[in-house]
Design an enzyme around this catalytic site. Sequence first.
Site, short mmCIF file in Angstrom:
data_model
loop_
_atom_site.label_atom_id
_atom_site.label_comp_id
_atom_site.label_asym_id
_atom_site.label_seq_id
_atom_site.Cartn_x
_atom_site.Cartn_y
_atom_site.Cartn_z
N HIS A 72 -29.22 -6.53 -1.21
CA HIS A 72 -30.26 -6.23 0.07
C HIS A 72 -30.69 -4.66 -0.35
O HIS A 72 -29.73 -4.07 -0.20
CB HIS A 72 -29.38 -6.29 1.28
CG HIS A 72 -29.47 -7.57 1.87
ND1 HIS A 72 -29.23 -8.11 3.23
CD2 HIS A 72 -29.73 -8.91 1.21
CE1 HIS A 72 -29.41 -9.32 3.28
NE2 HIS A 72 -29.80 -9.85 2.26
N TYR A 200 -30.44 -5.57 12.80
CA TYR A 200 -29.53 -4.99 14.11
C TYR A 200 -30.35 -4.52 15.22
O TYR A 200 -31.44 -4.29 14.92
CB TYR A 200 -28.75 -3.62 13.46
CG TYR A 200 -27.88 -3.60 12.25
CD1 TYR A 200 -26.58 -3.79 12.53
CD2 TYR A 200 -28.12 -3.71 10.94
CE1 TYR A 200 -25.71 -3.92 11.81
CE2 TYR A 200 -27.08 -3.77 9.99
CZ TYR A 200 -25.78 -3.94 10.45
OH TYR A 200 -24.90 -3.98 9.49
N PRO A 292 -17.34 -3.51 13.55
CA PRO A 292 -17.82 -4.10 12.48
C PRO A 292 -19.32 -3.55 12.20
O PRO A 292 -19.82 -3.92 11.34
CB PRO A 292 -17.76 -5.39 12.99
CG PRO A 292 -17.68 -5.55 14.52
CD PRO A 292 -16.88 -4.38 14.73
N LYS A 296 -17.96 -1.72 7.59
CA LYS A 296 -17.33 -0.74 6.82
C LYS A 296 -15.79 -1.13 6.68
O LYS A 296 -15.06 -0.34 5.98
CB LYS A 296 -17.42 0.64 7.45
CG LYS A 296 -18.69 1.34 7.37
CD LYS A 296 -19.19 1.32 5.90
CE LYS A 296 -20.48 1.49 5.67
NZ LYS A 296 -20.96 1.50 4.35
N TYR A 384 -24.43 4.06 4.71
CA TYR A 384 -24.49 2.18 4.73
C TYR A 384 -24.26 1.65 3.40
O TYR A 384 -23.46 0.76 2.99
CB TYR A 384 -25.97 1.64 5.25
CG TYR A 384 -25.84 0.32 5.78
CD1 TYR A 384 -25.80 0.02 6.96
CD2 TYR A 384 -25.74 -0.85 4.81
CE1 TYR A 384 -25.83 -1.32 7.53
CE2 TYR A 384 -25.53 -2.12 5.04
CZ TYR A 384 -25.54 -2.39 6.67
OH TYR A 384 -25.55 -3.76 7.02
#
Length: 389
Positions: A72, A200, A292, A296, A384
Site C-alpha cells: 500500500h 479511515y 489499533p 502499531k 505510518y
Amino acid sequence: MKTQVAIIGGGPSGLLLSQLLHTRGIDSVVLERKTKDYVLGRIRAGVLEQGLVRLLEEAGCATRLHAEGIAHDGTLISYGEEMFRVNFTEHTGKPVMVYGQTEVTRDLYEAREKAGGKIEFNAEDVVIHDGDTDAPYVTYVVEGQKRRLACDFIAGCDGFHGVSRQAIPLEVRREYEKVYPFGWLGILSKTPPVNHELIYANSPRGFALCSMRNENLSRYYIQCSLSDKPEDWTDEAFWQELKRRIPAEQAAKLVTGPSIEKSIAPLRSFVTEPMRWGRLFLCGDAAHIVPPTGAKGLNTAASDVNYLYNGLCDFYENNSTDGIDAYSQKALARVWKTERFSWWFSSLMHTYPDQSAFDLKMQTAEIEFLRTNKAAQQAMAENYVGLPY
C-alpha cells in the site's frame, strides 16, 4: 531442561525472536499457554511496517508475504463526504504491506517446526524465578507434570495479561495508562474490499475503518460503546451503520455479506517502564499497548524484538553486554513515539463523549490542515510506514 533463551509466549513476537536467534545459532524454547490452533484463531491487524518485513526476511519467513501481501503506497482519510489521500511513497519512499498477523504467525510456526524448534503448548502455571540474577529459570505445568527450564535469559512475549510483567516487582516498575471511552466493533467478511487502500473515516456518528486481508477478504470496524456486545449487532445493522459513516460514493460500492468473525476490542494506551529487570526482558504487549488506529501493535513488538535480538547476538557472539544493557532505553524511546502517533491519530478520527462544539471544530480544522499541508502529511507518512529502529 536447559536453553539459552526462554521465551514466554508463542505469538508472533515470541516466534519471531526464536526464529531470528536460530539463524545465529542461539538456542531457545518457547512456552505457550494455549494450543497452536487457538493462537492461529486470533484475528489481529494486518498492516506491516518495512522494519518488520526486513526482520521476516532475515528470519527466512517472507516468501509467502512477498507472494501474497499487498503493498500500500498510501491511505485514504474521510470526514463527512470529503476524502483525501496521504501518499506514503511520495513522502518516505516506502509502502506498507497488508498481510494478516495470523498469516505472519502461521509462517513463523512453519519455520520453527521445520527447524526443529522447541515449542511447549498448553504450558500452564508459568512462574519466573530469580529473574534478577545470572541464573534465572522458569517453572510450568504441562498435562499435570511440573517442568523446570533453566536459561541464560528470559524474553517475556506473553501479552498484556501474561505473567512476565507481573514478575517485575511493583517498586521497580512504573505504569502509564490511558483508557479510551469507546471500543471497536470489527467484522471479517468474505467480500472484496470497498477500496484497494484503507479508509479511515471521521464521522459525526463515530469512527469507521475499511480494511482488508486480501482481494476477497475484508475487515471493517466501527466505533461503538464499551457497553455493547457483538451479539447486540446483527450483520445488517453493522453494514447500515458503516455505510452512514463513510462517504456516499464509497458506501454505494460496498459489497456486504455474512460475517465470519465479529468481536469488540477496547482501546487503551499503556506503557510500563523499565522493559528489563535483570535477565528478564519484556517485548510487545507485555510492555506496551497502543490503540489499533494506525496498526502499531505488532509493529512496535517487532521493534522490541529487533533490539533484543541484536543485543543477545552481541552477548553470545562478542561477549558484550552493551546491547542488552541498552535494550530498555532504546525500546522505550521508540515505544513512546509510537504511542504518541497512535494517540494523535485516535484523537483525530474518533468522536468523544465529552467533546464540545469547539472541540469538534478543532478536530475538523486539524483534519483539513493535514489535507492541505505537505509537511503534516509527511510527518504522518513517516510514522505510518514506521520510524527507524
